[in-house]
Motif scaffolding. Structure first.
Motif, mmCIF file in Angstrom:
data_model
loop_
_atom_site.group_PDB
_atom_site.id
_atom_site.type_symbol
_atom_site.label_atom_id
_atom_site.label_comp_id
_atom_site.label_asym_id
_atom_site.label_seq_id
_atom_site.Cartn_x
_atom_site.Cartn_y
_atom_site.Cartn_z
ATOM 1 N N UNK A 1 -19.259 26.321 -18.463
ATOM 2 C CA UNK A 1 -20.339 27.258 -18.793
ATOM 3 C C UNK A 1 -19.872 28.712 -18.629
ATOM 4 N N UNK A 2 -20.191 29.557 -19.610
ATOM 5 C CA UNK A 2 -19.845 30.983 -19.580
ATOM 6 C C UNK A 2 -20.399 31.682 -18.343
ATOM 7 N N UNK A 3 -21.533 31.157 -17.854
ATOM 8 C CA UNK A 3 -22.274 31.863 -16.823
ATOM 9 C C UNK A 3 -21.805 31.500 -15.398
ATOM 10 N N UNK A 4 -20.970 30.460 -15.286
ATOM 11 C CA UNK A 4 -20.567 29.991 -13.959
ATOM 12 C C UNK A 4 -20.054 31.146 -13.103
ATOM 13 N N UNK A 5 -20.522 31.184 -11.873
ATOM 14 C CA UNK A 5 -20.101 32.245 -10.958
ATOM 15 C C UNK A 5 -21.052 33.419 -10.989
#
Lengths: 346, 525
Positions: free
Chosen positions: A101-105
């Protein structure tokens, strides 16, 4: 002013302040997903529930205004249990693909799952499946990751005044989409992307450019119109891979389509990389010394023959104050003419 | 802007004239929407039904180029209904009596004939604006890019003076700057008649001060304006031109004429980040760094000096403009010694006290609005709090003057030009951004449904658009945004450049701004 005691700490707040905001003033953390400080309260996610003395059931702190002498408890075993259950319910309908996922973190949902230690899910069952049909070149909408917090709906309406999206259907079938479930056709300001707490909304250009590791963030000013929005460039390996804006800037984190998505010209392969001198009608690459020596010689010749006023300079509203100051100084002091202007008229 | 952007939120009445704010300054439009949500009344004056009209209490759909008549008409009604601020006029202005006479003829009936705006709406607008003491006017190039641009601005100022709507929070006159640092480039003295800080080159004491600081004797003769350099090049009076970061081929009126003029120069230097249409004509092209590759400051439309920071290295051998300018200056026998951009700002602040208190460390997190004369001065959020710099402000009478080119049987349409939401100016940046180009990469001409029916043009048809200066082929977009007899072409697209058509012979008589907003055209299928 109203007096409120939260977890034993007391503060006076103006009438109309919510319990959540009062807690924030006292630096007491309350988890939220649907709340956004710049948008009207929604009370949809139920994570911000607190206990208030005299009220038998937990209430959402984001929608409850403080009343005088209110006593609030933000964390009890029962409240935490409820919050965990809410999260488990949300996650039971969420793809567990944090790995890609692009949003991880940078994902609020991931962060909360981490704090509440949720891995197995006791509510595993049917999941909402969406077919992606985004033809637009700006926004990636991965609606399986949408938790229906409604922030995107609110920002589009309240801040942007567009209303390109809204909730449709009821219950398990609820979703957020443009009218008639068509593709987005809006101003593409990306305000919705900025407020999305999960990976449901991202920028198409961001994909596979890097997430959080080794990314530098540099605060600067948008290069487009004269509004001067404060932006943050996310840089990885000498490439700007994303543009965002912080909530605590004067522009409150809001940007337009050009500011948010119009950055790829920086790394364009078309960029000029070498000084060029035209010889016999064709440009030939030159070194800086060659180019600057040549310019100085030609300008001196023209000045000697026709006078300084035969030379002019057009400066740029695109350049910095410092560059503009030096450019007019060059034209006035080094060349000796006031033939200097820029594009303010155009 | 005399106000700050955030002050828009506190305005009771927002008077937007000649500004498509939602598309050209979207984040400022967000503030207007915020004010609207709090109950502010919005008046939009524009020849096109721009997106802000969705939030407008009143939309005055005037004929292009008739702003002076409309503004004088509003003043006429405010005077007649005694909505003006007598105390303000007596204490802070002069020339009221003479000016009052000059608007006598602008009755709502007369104004309706010129502008096409109904007298009822004109009166409503006058009452809305005139009854408020917290009203702000916001304008852009729709006001200035006319042969009567200076008159338009004066007419705007007269309205504010008449009602005392200036010099306080959330009320004033606000021109929205179109480019990131157009304010700063003007402040820095990139103007032919003034040094940094708008200090005139023809005043000996000022010249001497700059001569002393710069250690060189300077010319007292005001230079050529950009719109005068092009004809001077054609005539052979201007032999060499050094262009830093501009693309006049696309942005100047009458493109064919601009190209001819630049070609007739003996020597053209272009410093840019791309091989622009202008750079192609140059003798030498210098590769510059873009905003993300250098340190410095930009000044936004509300006079706020904000910090620009280097995030990446420039490509290849491209260099920041500071390196290039100082390198060239040294070779011209005038070395400039600066260790960093901050040294330059310091000198700028020394020569113009309004910036004197601004240092990089002070604007590390938040910008500061000039005037900021000392290191402990907080900056100035709105201007003229303690009165006007020259004491009393003069009412300047303005008379209605039709645009330079009026329609006739051969060229029956009025063309007006501007930007759209997605592209930016000459397009050298945004047209290289793939998603923007995919979404808004095609030029178009906006034509009203009535005209499309009459000319039998359907949405998406290719049409020929011609003026006395040139001809382009372009796709028709049928939209009620424009009224009958008016067409709009965005300026961004070189393949169907609006500026092939625009009128380079029509300039404002005071400041020589071209009349981009009105010229006559013919449209054929």
């Amino acid at each position: 002013m109203l007096k409120v005691t939260i977890d034993g700490k007391t503060i006076e707040v103006p009438a109309g302040t919510t319990v959540l905001d009062a807690a924030k003033m006292l630096d007491i953390p309350i988890p939220t997903l649907c709340h956004h400080p710049k948008l009207t309260p929604f009370g949809g996610c139920r994570l911000c529930i607190v206990e208030i003395k005299g009220i038998p059931r937990p209430v959402t702190s984001c929608t409850t205004p403080v009343s005088d002498n209110m006593e609030v408890t933000t964390s009890t075993p029962q409240i935490e249990d409820l919050r965990k259950t809410v999260l488990e319910l949300i996650l039971s309908d969420h793809p567990n693909d944090c790995m890609v996922c692009e949003k991880a973190g940078d994902c609020t949902l991931q962060e909360l799952a981490y704090f509440y230690g949720i891995r197995e899910n006791r509510f595993a069952g049917e999941r909402r499946i969406y077919t992606k049909k985004d033809g637009n070149p700006f926004l990636e909408r991965d609606m399986e990751k949408c938790i229906l917090c409604g922030r995107c709906v609110k920002v589009c309406d309240e801040v942007q005044g567009v209303g390109a999206i809204d909730f449709t259907y009821r219950g398990f079938k609820s979703k957020i989409c443009p009218p008639y479930e068509k593709d987005l056709d809006c101003e593409f300001c990306g305000q919705c992307v900025a407020v999305c707490p999960t990976g449901a909304l991202t920028g198409k250009q961001w994909a596979h450019k890097g997430r959080q590791k080794d990314i530098k963030e540099i605060d600067t000013i948008c290069p487009y119109c004269g509004t001067g929005c404060n932006i943050t460039l996310h840089v990885s390996r000498n490439e700007v891979i994303r543009v965002t804006s912080k909530e605590d800037t004067w522009n409150e984190g809001w940007l337009c389509v050009k500011g948010r998505f119009g950055y790829k010209f920086i790394n364009s392969p078309d960029r000029l990389k070498k000084p060029l001198i035209k010889k016999n009608g064709k440009f030939e690459e030159a070194s800086w010394d060659e180019a600057l020596d040549y310019i100085a010689t030609r300008l001196n010749e023209i000045k000697a023959k026709h006078g300084a006023d035969a030379i002019g300079g057009l400066s740029s509203a695109r350049c910095t104050n410092e560059e503009n100051y030096l450019f007019q100084k060059l034209i006035r002091a080094a060349i000796g003419t006031n033939n200097i202007d820029h594009c303010a008229r155009l | 802007m005399t106000n700050s952007i955030k002050e828009i939120e506190g305005m009771e009445v927002i008077f937007i004239i000649g500004s498509n704010t939602k598309e050209t300054h979207p984040v400022i439009a967000n503030r207007m929407i915020k004010a609207y949500r709090k109950g502010a009344k919005i008046i939009v004056v524009d020849p096109r039904k721009v997106p802000m009209t969705r939030f407008a209490e009143l939309f005055l759909n005037l004929q292009p180029g008739t702003d002076v008549a409309l503004l004088n008409g509003i003043a006429h009604v405010i005077l007649k209904e005694k909505l003006y601020d007598k105390q303000f006029i007596d204490e802070k202005t002069e020339g009221f009596g003479e000016w009052e006479k000059s608007v006598e003829d602008f009755t709502p009936e007369y104004v309706e004939k010129i502008t096409g705006v109904s007298k009822e709406n004109l009166i409503k607008a006058a009452r809305l604006y005139g009854n408020s003491r917290k009203a702000g006017i916001l304008y852009t190039m729709g006001i200035t890019q006319h042969t009567c641009g200076t008159d338009n601005v004066n007419a705007v100022a007269n309205l504010a003076l008449l009602t005392g709507n200036i010099g306080r929070e959330s009320t004033g006159i606000n021109s929205l700057r179109g480019q990131n640092n157009v304010q700063g480039a003007s402040d820095a003295g990139c103007l032919p008649n003034v040094y940094p800080g708008y200090q005139r080159v023809d005043i000996p004491e000022i010249k001497e001060r700059f001569e002393k600081e710069w250690g060189v004797s300077l010319s007292e003769k005001a230079g050529l304006k950009s719109t005068e350099m092009i004809p001077a090049a054609l005539k052979g009076n201007l032999k060499a031109l050094y262009i830093m970061g501009e693309n006049p081929v696309i942005t100047d009126p009458n493109m064919h004429h601009t190209i001819k003029a630049l070609k007739s120069l003996d020597f053209l230097i272009v410093q840019d980040i791309f091989m622009t249409e202008t750079a192609e004509l140059a003798n030498v092209v210098l590769p510059a760094a873009c905003f993300a590759e250098k340190d410095g400051t930009f000044s936004n439309t509300e006079r706020k000096v904000q910090r620009v920071r280097k995030a990446v290295n420039p490509p290849g051998e491209a260099r920041d403009d500071l390196f290039i300018i100082t390198g060239l200056s040294k070779r011209l026998g005038y070395p400039m010694n600066y260790n960093s951009p901050e040294d330059v700002l310091e000198e700028f602040g020394k020569m113009w006290p309004a910036l004197g208190g601004i240092t990089y460390s002070r604007i590390e997190r938040n910008g500061i609005q000039w005037p900021c004369p000392t290191k402990d001065h907080p900056g100035t959020e709105f201007l003229y709090k303690g009165g006007f710099p020259r004491g009393k402000v003069h009412f300047t009478p303005t008379q209605y003057m039709p645009p330079a080119e009026i329609t006739d049987s051969e060229y029956p349409f009025i063309l007006t030009t501007g930007r759209n939401l997605f592209q930016y100016h000459a397009g050298s940046m945004t047209r290289r951004v793939k998603p923007i180009e995919t979404h808004a990469g095609e030029p178009y001409v906006e034509i009203s449904p009535a005209d499309s029916e009459r000319l039998n043009i359907k949405d998406g048809d290719m049409v020929k658009v011609m003026s006395r200066r040139g001809k382009i082929e372009i796709k028709a977009k049928i939209t009620p945004r424009v009224s009958k007899g008016v067409a709009f072409i965005p300026m961004h697209y070189r393949e169907a450049a609006a500026n092939v058509l625009t009128n380079d012979a029509a300039l404002d008589r005071h400041v020589k701004t071209p009349e981009y907003k009105v010229c006559s055209i013919r449209i054929e299928k």
